[in-house]
Scaffold this motif. Structure first.
Motif, short mmCIF file in Angstrom:
data_model
loop_
_atom_site.label_atom_id
_atom_site.label_comp_id
_atom_site.label_asym_id
_atom_site.label_seq_id
_atom_site.Cartn_x
_atom_site.Cartn_y
_atom_site.Cartn_z
N ASN A 184 0.85 -1.19 0.00
CA ASN A 184 0.00 0.00 0.00
C ASN A 184 0.88 1.25 0.00
OD1 ASN A 184 -1.98 1.94 0.33
ND2 ASN A 184 -3.08 0.82 1.91
N PRO A 185 1.56 1.54 -1.14
CA PRO A 185 2.47 2.70 -1.17
C PRO A 185 1.75 4.02 -0.98
CG PRO A 185 2.14 1.78 -3.37
CD PRO A 185 1.54 0.81 -2.41
N GLY A 186 0.48 4.09 -1.35
CA GLY A 186 -0.27 5.33 -1.14
C GLY A 186 -0.40 5.67 0.33
N LYS A 187 -0.59 4.65 1.17
CA LYS A 187 -0.70 4.87 2.61
C LYS A 187 0.63 5.34 3.18
CE LYS A 187 -2.58 2.61 6.76
NZ LYS A 187 -3.20 1.36 7.28
N ALA B 152 2.92 7.05 1.60
CA ALA B 152 3.11 8.45 1.19
C ALA B 152 2.28 9.39 2.05
CB ALA B 152 2.74 8.60 -0.29
N LEU B 153 1.06 8.97 2.40
CA LEU B 153 0.19 9.80 3.23
C LEU B 153 0.83 10.05 4.59
CD1 LEU B 153 -2.55 11.07 4.06
CD2 LEU B 153 -3.33 8.76 4.63
N PHE B 154 1.33 9.01 5.24
CA PHE B 154 1.89 9.19 6.57
C PHE B 154 3.22 9.94 6.53
CE2 PHE B 154 -1.22 5.92 7.58
CZ PHE B 154 -1.73 6.44 8.76
N GLU B 155 4.01 9.74 5.49
CA GLU B 155 5.24 10.50 5.37
C GLU B 155 4.94 11.99 5.20
OE1 GLU B 155 7.38 8.68 2.18
OE2 GLU B 155 7.74 6.82 3.29
N LYS C 242 6.08 -7.73 3.58
CA LYS C 242 6.72 -6.92 4.61
C LYS C 242 5.86 -5.69 4.91
CE LYS C 242 10.56 -4.79 3.50
NZ LYS C 242 11.99 -4.57 3.16
N HIS C 243 5.90 -5.25 6.17
CA HIS C 243 5.29 -3.96 6.48
C HIS C 243 6.22 -3.14 7.35
CE1 HIS C 243 3.66 -6.23 10.06
NE2 HIS C 243 4.04 -5.13 10.67
N SER C 244 5.99 -1.84 7.34
CA SER C 244 6.84 -0.90 8.07
C SER C 244 6.05 -0.33 9.25
CB SER C 244 7.29 0.25 7.16
OG SER C 244 7.92 -0.23 6.01
N ARG C 245 6.77 -0.01 10.31
CA ARG C 245 6.17 0.70 11.44
C ARG C 245 6.58 2.17 11.32
NH1 ARG C 245 4.91 -0.81 16.59
NH2 ARG C 245 3.92 -2.58 15.51
#
Length: 322
Positions: A134-137, A139-142, A314-317
């Motif tokens: 979910n690269p859009g998510k 980008a939103l949080f960044e 994989k997911h990122s925190r």
């Protein structure tokens, strides 16, 4: 903004869990995180004492259709800082229309207030998990000032393959989970996770609500390692029926593996893992899943690979500090 503000924004209610489950299903078709929850699972989340339902949740409605949900969960401790968690989901048809951005900003504005009410004067961290799918998510949080601080593998072990024998270390007895040891199991979890990044000590209440007291907990797939009549290591497993309904596969999720420092590097965790894999296969489960910190300091990733687990995604925190 006019389109966003025409939607109805309000706190979640207990009667919303069915619509919430449908929203999660719709998002999973696109996001493919492998996580699904039914109405009963989500009702438990709303009943968690670490969730302020009135002040810490948002439901976004377009008429009678639930199109997005945001939920803030407080941590069980404010020491050394209060780590809060934000979970947000938007229906794919309503993405890139500003709904997710407004939910994210609501969380940023609300988290400090909820934290101050629970742990006055403590520094606050707001955490959120973002799948690589979910690269859009991301980008939103960044854009809102979050930074990725840790990475986790979701791993899978198919049970069509044989489960190899693993020797039980001398001095250890492996037994099924017994609630008579519940308090000791919590102590083992707290001690063994003390050096893990982002981990907080679990209280009696948070342990019950998030670990061994949930409807998804499977004591028959969970095991203890006993040494000298005391718990030396634990393995806890959960099962979410919503996954089976959606995929036709029965997946057991290993949620927690912890070993006291004195018993590490002796094969105790491997013996517990074998017990769970064997029992899950006997009961007809298709696979076993787990999530692991890629930088886990105890060597957990090597243990799981040796047991036949492979990385699925994989997911990122992401973290925002206040």
């Amino acid at each position: 903004m006019s389109g966003i503000m025409s939607l109805r924004w309000e706190s979640l209610r207990s009667e919303d869990v069915g619509a919430w489950a449908a929203l999660v299903d719709a998002a999973e078709i696109v996001d493919k995180t492998g996580e699904r929850y039914d109405a009963g699972d989500l009702a438990e989340q709303l009943g968690d004492s670490l969730v302020d339902v009135e002040g810490g949740t948002r439901a976004v409605w377009d008429g009678d259709v639930l199109v997005a949900v945001g939920l803030l969960r407080c941590g069980p401790s404010g020491d050394p800082s209060h780590r809060m968690f934000f979970e947000g989901v938007a229906h794919p048809a309503y993405r890139r229309r500003g709904v997710g951005r407004e939910l994210t900003r609501w969380a940023l504005q609300t988290a400090p207030r909820l934290s101050e009410a629970r742990y006055p004067g403590r520094p606050v961290e707001l955490h959120v998990d973002v799948s690589e799918r979910n690269p859009g998510k991301a980008a939103l949080f960044e854009h809102e000032g979050y930074t990725p601080q840790r990475w986790f593998f979701v791993m899978r072990r198919d049970l069509a393959d044989d489960v190899p024998d693993v020797a039980i270390p001398e001095g250890i007895r492996v037994t099924g989970f017994d609630f008579a040891y519940d308090a000791e199991a919590r102590d083992v979890r707290n001690e063994s996770f003390a050096d893990n990044w982002g981990s907080a000590r679990q209280t009696e209440e948070s342990w019950r609500q998030g670990y061994t007291g949930t409807r998804s907990f499977r004591p028959d797939l969970s095991f203890l390692a006993i040494a000298d009549a005391q718990v030396a290591a634990i393995l806890l497993t959960h099962y979410f029926e919503a996954d089976t309904v959606a995929t036709g596969h029965r997946e057991a999720w290993i949620s927690t593996i912890g070993t006291l420092r004195a018993w590490r590097k002796r094969g105790v965790a491997g013996a517990l893992m074998r017990a769970t894999l064997t029992e899950a296969k006997t009961q007809g489960f298709s696979r076993v899943m787990l999530v692991v910190d890629t930088d886990n300091p105890t060597g957990a990733l090597s243990l799981y690979r040796a047991a036949g687990f492979v990385e699925e995604h994989k997911h990122s925190r992401y973290v925002r500090e206040f």
